[in-house]
Design an enzyme around this catalytic site. Sequence first.
Site, PDB file in Angstrom:
ATOM      1  N   GLY A  31      -0.362   4.837  -0.163  1.00  0.00           N
ATOM      2  CA  GLY A  31       0.478   6.014   0.026  1.00  0.00           C
ATOM      3  C   GLY A  31       1.531   5.759   1.086  1.00  0.00           C
ATOM      4  O   GLY A  31       2.506   5.068   0.828  1.00  0.00           O
ATOM      5  N   SER A 103      -1.672  -1.615  -0.190  1.00  0.00           N
ATOM      6  CA  SER A 103      -0.370  -1.032   0.137  1.00  0.00           C
ATOM      7  C   SER A 103      -0.426  -0.425   1.542  1.00  0.00           C
ATOM      8  O   SER A 103      -0.713  -1.142   2.495  1.00  0.00           O
ATOM      9  CB  SER A 103       0.023  -0.031  -0.947  1.00  0.00           C
ATOM     10  N   TRP A 104      -0.155   0.879   1.721  1.00  0.00           N
ATOM     11  CA  TRP A 104      -0.313   1.478   3.047  1.00  0.00           C
ATOM     12  C   TRP A 104      -1.711   1.207   3.585  1.00  0.00           C
ATOM     13  O   TRP A 104      -1.884   0.981   4.795  1.00  0.00           O
ATOM     14  CB  TRP A 104      -0.051   2.975   3.007  1.00  0.00           C
ATOM     15  N   ASP A 258       6.851  -8.289  -6.298  1.00  0.00           N
ATOM     16  CA  ASP A 258       6.752  -7.029  -5.556  1.00  0.00           C
ATOM     17  C   ASP A 258       8.038  -6.795  -4.765  1.00  0.00           C
ATOM     18  O   ASP A 258       8.279  -7.448  -3.743  1.00  0.00           O
ATOM     19  CB  ASP A 258       5.550  -7.080  -4.616  1.00  0.00           C
ATOM     20  N   HIS A 286       3.886  -4.665  -7.464  1.00  0.00           N
ATOM     21  CA  HIS A 286       3.130  -3.939  -6.439  1.00  0.00           C
ATOM     22  C   HIS A 286       1.793  -3.476  -7.029  1.00  0.00           C
ATOM     23  O   HIS A 286       1.514  -2.281  -7.149  1.00  0.00           O
ATOM     24  CB  HIS A 286       3.954  -2.747  -5.952  1.00  0.00           C
TER      25      HIS A 286
END
Length: 303
Positions: A31, A103-104, A258, A286
């Site tokens: 996120g 990711s985050w 990505d 990604h």
Amino acid sequence: MSWLDVGDGHTLFYEEVGEAHGTPVLYLHGGPGSGCTPGARLNFAPQRHRAVLLDQRSAGRSTPHASAPNVDWASIDMDHHLADIEQLREHLQIDRWIVFGLSWGSVLGATYAERHPERVHALVLGAFSTGRASDIDWLTVHAGRFFPAEWRRFRDHVPAQLRDLRLVDAYSILLMNPDPAVHEAAALEWCRWEDAHVSTTPDAKPNPRYEDASFRLGFARQVTHCWRNDSWLGDDELVRNADRLAGIAGWLVHGRLDLSSPLDAPWRLHQAWPGSELVIVNNEGHGGNEMMEQWRRILADLA
């Protein structure tokens, strides 16, 4: 499925998947603000892992949700996220665990490991970003060179009186506006841009979660709140402090295609982290099926 009151008006949802006596693994979603999905459970071997899936502050099923009007945004930052992880670990009576972030979640996981290395048995990071201001400006501005029409629409949604601001700041102001006509339109445009910059492979599809107005608003508010604060990290903190990861087994799994988080981020951390392994998946962006196969194999081998 359980909830944990961590103070500041926040109650976090978490669930445990697998074997009670299995190898503990903490899963940190992306996120910021996306929350865990049912599919996240599939990353773990149910007979070998004790997987803990956490919905971070105001994300997923944790309360209050970021789309609500009563969120105390001052209580959502890196220090609070890390304190929540430690409170959950202590609550579950886990001494050390594998930390797996995407990711985050990879930014959060790497920060946690650097600040609490004694609590991390191994670190698996997918679609890693260093969370720097330059990474955020790449994603919100410079990546528009690959998607000029989509980025033009994204930029042009910002009204003239906010055009002198950093783009992520302008969107945060729109998203926090109490008028639904303003914040809902901004959330829609933010998520359209998200869909654009992750679409680097032929099989990429729009994220179905963006069809939910509540999810869109909460997600966009969380992302812009985090990014306008440059992930609450010091300048290049994750690479500068990589020596703190010495002795922790580590893998960085990344797609060569990505554009959201270019490959130089995990490469730089890998160079600074002795003993880490960088797994480059040539045909992925990604995320993607081949990347999932790689980190599932790694997690299974660690159990």
